[in-house]
Design a protein around this motif. Sequence first.
Motif, PDB file in Angstrom:
ATOM      1  N   ASN A 116      10.630  27.657  -5.028  1.00  0.00           N
ATOM      2  CA  ASN A 116      11.206  28.114  -4.103  1.00  0.00           C
ATOM      3  C   ASN A 116      10.119  28.011  -2.757  1.00  0.00           C
ATOM      4  OD1 ASN A 116      12.896  29.522  -6.074  1.00  0.00           O
ATOM      5  ND2 ASN A 116      13.938  29.402  -4.419  1.00  0.00           N
ATOM      6  N   LYS A 117       9.094  27.452  -2.815  1.00  0.00           N
ATOM      7  CA  LYS A 117       8.169  27.279  -1.884  1.00  0.00           C
ATOM      8  C   LYS A 117       7.956  25.672  -1.260  1.00  0.00           C
ATOM      9  CE  LYS A 117       4.724  28.190   1.041  1.00  0.00           C
ATOM     10  NZ  LYS A 117       5.164  28.465   2.304  1.00  0.00           N
ATOM     11  N   PHE A 118       8.322  25.392  -0.036  1.00  0.00           N
ATOM     12  CA  PHE A 118       8.262  23.988   0.289  1.00  0.00           C
ATOM     13  C   PHE A 118       6.814  23.777   0.661  1.00  0.00           C
ATOM     14  CE2 PHE A 118       8.441  20.742   3.807  1.00  0.00           C
ATOM     15  CZ  PHE A 118       8.929  19.709   2.858  1.00  0.00           C
ATOM     16  N   ILE A 119       6.477  22.704   0.057  1.00  0.00           N
ATOM     17  CA  ILE A 119       4.996  21.989   0.324  1.00  0.00           C
ATOM     18  C   ILE A 119       5.406  20.368   0.765  1.00  0.00           C
ATOM     19  CG2 ILE A 119       2.686  21.184  -0.477  1.00  0.00           C
ATOM     20  CD1 ILE A 119       3.268  23.635  -2.781  1.00  0.00           C
ATOM     21  N   PRO A 120       4.998  20.037   2.011  1.00  0.00           N
ATOM     22  CA  PRO A 120       5.318  18.765   2.476  1.00  0.00           C
ATOM     23  C   PRO A 120       4.556  17.798   1.779  1.00  0.00           C
ATOM     24  CG  PRO A 120       4.509  20.161   4.328  1.00  0.00           C
ATOM     25  CD  PRO A 120       4.429  21.169   3.012  1.00  0.00           C
ATOM     26  N   ASN A 121       5.444  16.662   1.531  1.00  0.00           N
ATOM     27  CA  ASN A 121       4.778  15.396   0.808  1.00  0.00           C
ATOM     28  C   ASN A 121       4.977  15.660  -0.832  1.00  0.00           C
ATOM     29  OD1 ASN A 121       4.351  13.348   2.842  1.00  0.00           O
ATOM     30  ND2 ASN A 121       2.762  14.387   3.360  1.00  0.00           N
ATOM     31  N   SER A 122       5.522  16.578  -1.267  1.00  0.00           N
ATOM     32  CA  SER A 122       5.671  16.879  -2.675  1.00  0.00           C
ATOM     33  C   SER A 122       6.878  16.086  -3.231  1.00  0.00           C
ATOM     34  CB  SER A 122       6.159  18.323  -2.921  1.00  0.00           C
ATOM     35  OG  SER A 122       5.173  19.200  -2.618  1.00  0.00           O
ATOM     36  N   ASP A 123       6.512  15.702  -4.584  1.00  0.00           N
ATOM     37  CA  ASP A 123       7.609  14.838  -5.184  1.00  0.00           C
ATOM     38  C   ASP A 123       9.076  15.826  -5.064  1.00  0.00           C
ATOM     39  OD1 ASP A 123       8.977  13.764  -7.710  1.00  0.00           O
ATOM     40  OD2 ASP A 123       7.385  12.453  -7.764  1.00  0.00           O
ATOM     41  N   TYR A 124      10.036  15.309  -5.149  1.00  0.00           N
ATOM     42  CA  TYR A 124      11.383  15.938  -4.797  1.00  0.00           C
ATOM     43  C   TYR A 124      11.617  16.546  -6.446  1.00  0.00           C
ATOM     44  CZ  TYR A 124      14.034  12.993  -8.014  1.00  0.00           C
ATOM     45  OH  TYR A 124      14.615  12.413  -9.188  1.00  0.00           O
ATOM     46  N   THR A 125      11.027  16.250  -7.370  1.00  0.00           N
ATOM     47  CA  THR A 125      11.052  16.852  -8.589  1.00  0.00           C
ATOM     48  C   THR A 125      10.212  18.167  -8.833  1.00  0.00           C
ATOM     49  OG1 THR A 125       9.268  15.572  -9.958  1.00  0.00           O
ATOM     50  CG2 THR A 125      11.541  14.811 -10.093  1.00  0.00           C
ATOM     51  N   ALA A 126       9.552  18.531  -7.944  1.00  0.00           N
ATOM     52  CA  ALA A 126       9.047  19.847  -7.877  1.00  0.00           C
ATOM     53  C   ALA A 126      10.009  20.751  -7.563  1.00  0.00           C
ATOM     54  CB  ALA A 126       7.907  19.992  -6.639  1.00  0.00           C
ATOM     55  N   TYR A 127      11.341  20.689  -7.033  1.00  0.00           N
ATOM     56  CA  TYR A 127      12.327  21.468  -6.849  1.00  0.00           C
ATOM     57  C   TYR A 127      13.636  21.327  -7.385  1.00  0.00           C
ATOM     58  CZ  TYR A 127       9.225  21.275  -2.505  1.00  0.00           C
ATOM     59  OH  TYR A 127       7.941  21.264  -1.820  1.00  0.00           O
ATOM     60  N   LEU A 128      13.877  20.004  -7.821  1.00  0.00           N
ATOM     61  CA  LEU A 128      15.132  19.769  -8.715  1.00  0.00           C
ATOM     62  C   LEU A 128      14.594  18.651  -9.785  1.00  0.00           C
ATOM     63  CD1 LEU A 128      17.217  18.633  -5.675  1.00  0.00           C
ATOM     64  CD2 LEU A 128      17.375  20.827  -6.929  1.00  0.00           C
ATOM     65  N   ASN A 129      15.368  18.984 -10.873  1.00  0.00           N
ATOM     66  CA  ASN A 129      15.239  18.025 -12.000  1.00  0.00           C
ATOM     67  C   ASN A 129      15.728  16.634 -11.546  1.00  0.00           C
ATOM     68  OD1 ASN A 129      14.792  20.170 -13.908  1.00  0.00           O
ATOM     69  ND2 ASN A 129      16.867  20.382 -14.164  1.00  0.00           N
ATOM     70  N   ARG A 130      14.661  15.684 -12.257  1.00  0.00           N
ATOM     71  CA  ARG A 130      15.172  14.206 -12.036  1.00  0.00           C
ATOM     72  C   ARG A 130      16.618  13.858 -12.136  1.00  0.00           C
ATOM     73  NH1 ARG A 130      12.908   8.576 -14.570  1.00  0.00           N
ATOM     74  NH2 ARG A 130      12.641   7.602 -12.749  1.00  0.00           N
ATOM     75  N   ASP A 131      17.077  13.016 -10.929  1.00  0.00           N
ATOM     76  CA  ASP A 131      18.406  12.469 -10.731  1.00  0.00           C
ATOM     77  C   ASP A 131      18.118  11.157 -10.102  1.00  0.00           C
ATOM     78  OD1 ASP A 131      20.842  11.869  -9.471  1.00  0.00           O
ATOM     79  OD2 ASP A 131      21.150  14.045  -9.162  1.00  0.00           O
ATOM     80  N   LEU A 132      18.676  10.276 -11.302  1.00  0.00           N
ATOM     81  CA  LEU A 132      18.570   8.920 -11.139  1.00  0.00           C
ATOM     82  C   LEU A 132      19.393   8.411 -10.075  1.00  0.00           C
ATOM     83  CD1 LEU A 132      18.378   7.672 -14.573  1.00  0.00           C
ATOM     84  CD2 LEU A 132      16.428   7.834 -13.335  1.00  0.00           C
TER      85      LEU A 132
END
Length: 166
Positions: free
Chosen positions: A55-71
Motif C-alpha cells: 500500500n505504498k507507491f514507489i515510482p518505477n516499481s514492477d506492477y507485481t509489487a502491488y498486484l499478482n502477475r496478470d498475463l
Amino acid sequence: MDYQAIVDAFSAMACVVSVDKNPDGNLRKYRIVTGNKAYIGSIEHPAPGTKMLSNKFIPNSDYTAYLNRDLNFEDYCYRAAIENKCMHSYAHPERMDVWFDMSFLPLESEDDELGYCIYLMEIGLEANAEKVSGISAEIATSVLETCIRLKGTNDFNLTMQEVPRL
C-alpha cells in the motif's frame, strides 16, 4: 518527456507503464513509472473489494509489487507500449470483487530499451451491462448463429464439429 505532467492532466486514475523491449518476453519487466493522485490513491487507499500486495507507491516499481502477475494486463501493456495499439478491456478479476474499465494508450518513447503507455482505469463495484455487452458485431453474429444451429440440430455432436467453422 514529463510523464508526471501527462498523467496529472487526467481526472480518471492514470499511470504510465514502461515495458522492456527485450525480445525474451519471459524476462520482460512492466513498471509503473508514475501515477496521478487518483491512481496513487487507488494503491495506497484501495477500494472496497480490492487488496494490494503493498500500500505504498514507489515510482518505477514492477506492477507485481502491488498486484499478482496478470498475463492479460501484460499483454495489453505490451501491445500498447511496444506495438503502438490503443487497447480497451472491461474485466472482473477472480481475485477481486470489483470491475475494471481499462484503457491502454501508446506513448512515444525516446528510449531504445523501453516502450511506454498510459494506463487509465475506472473501478466499479457492480457490472455495467452496456460495457459487458460491448462486443463486436462479428462476435455477436457468430454467437447467434451458433445458438440457432444448436437449437435446431438433431445431431448435437456433428453440429459441435461445425461450430468452429462459422
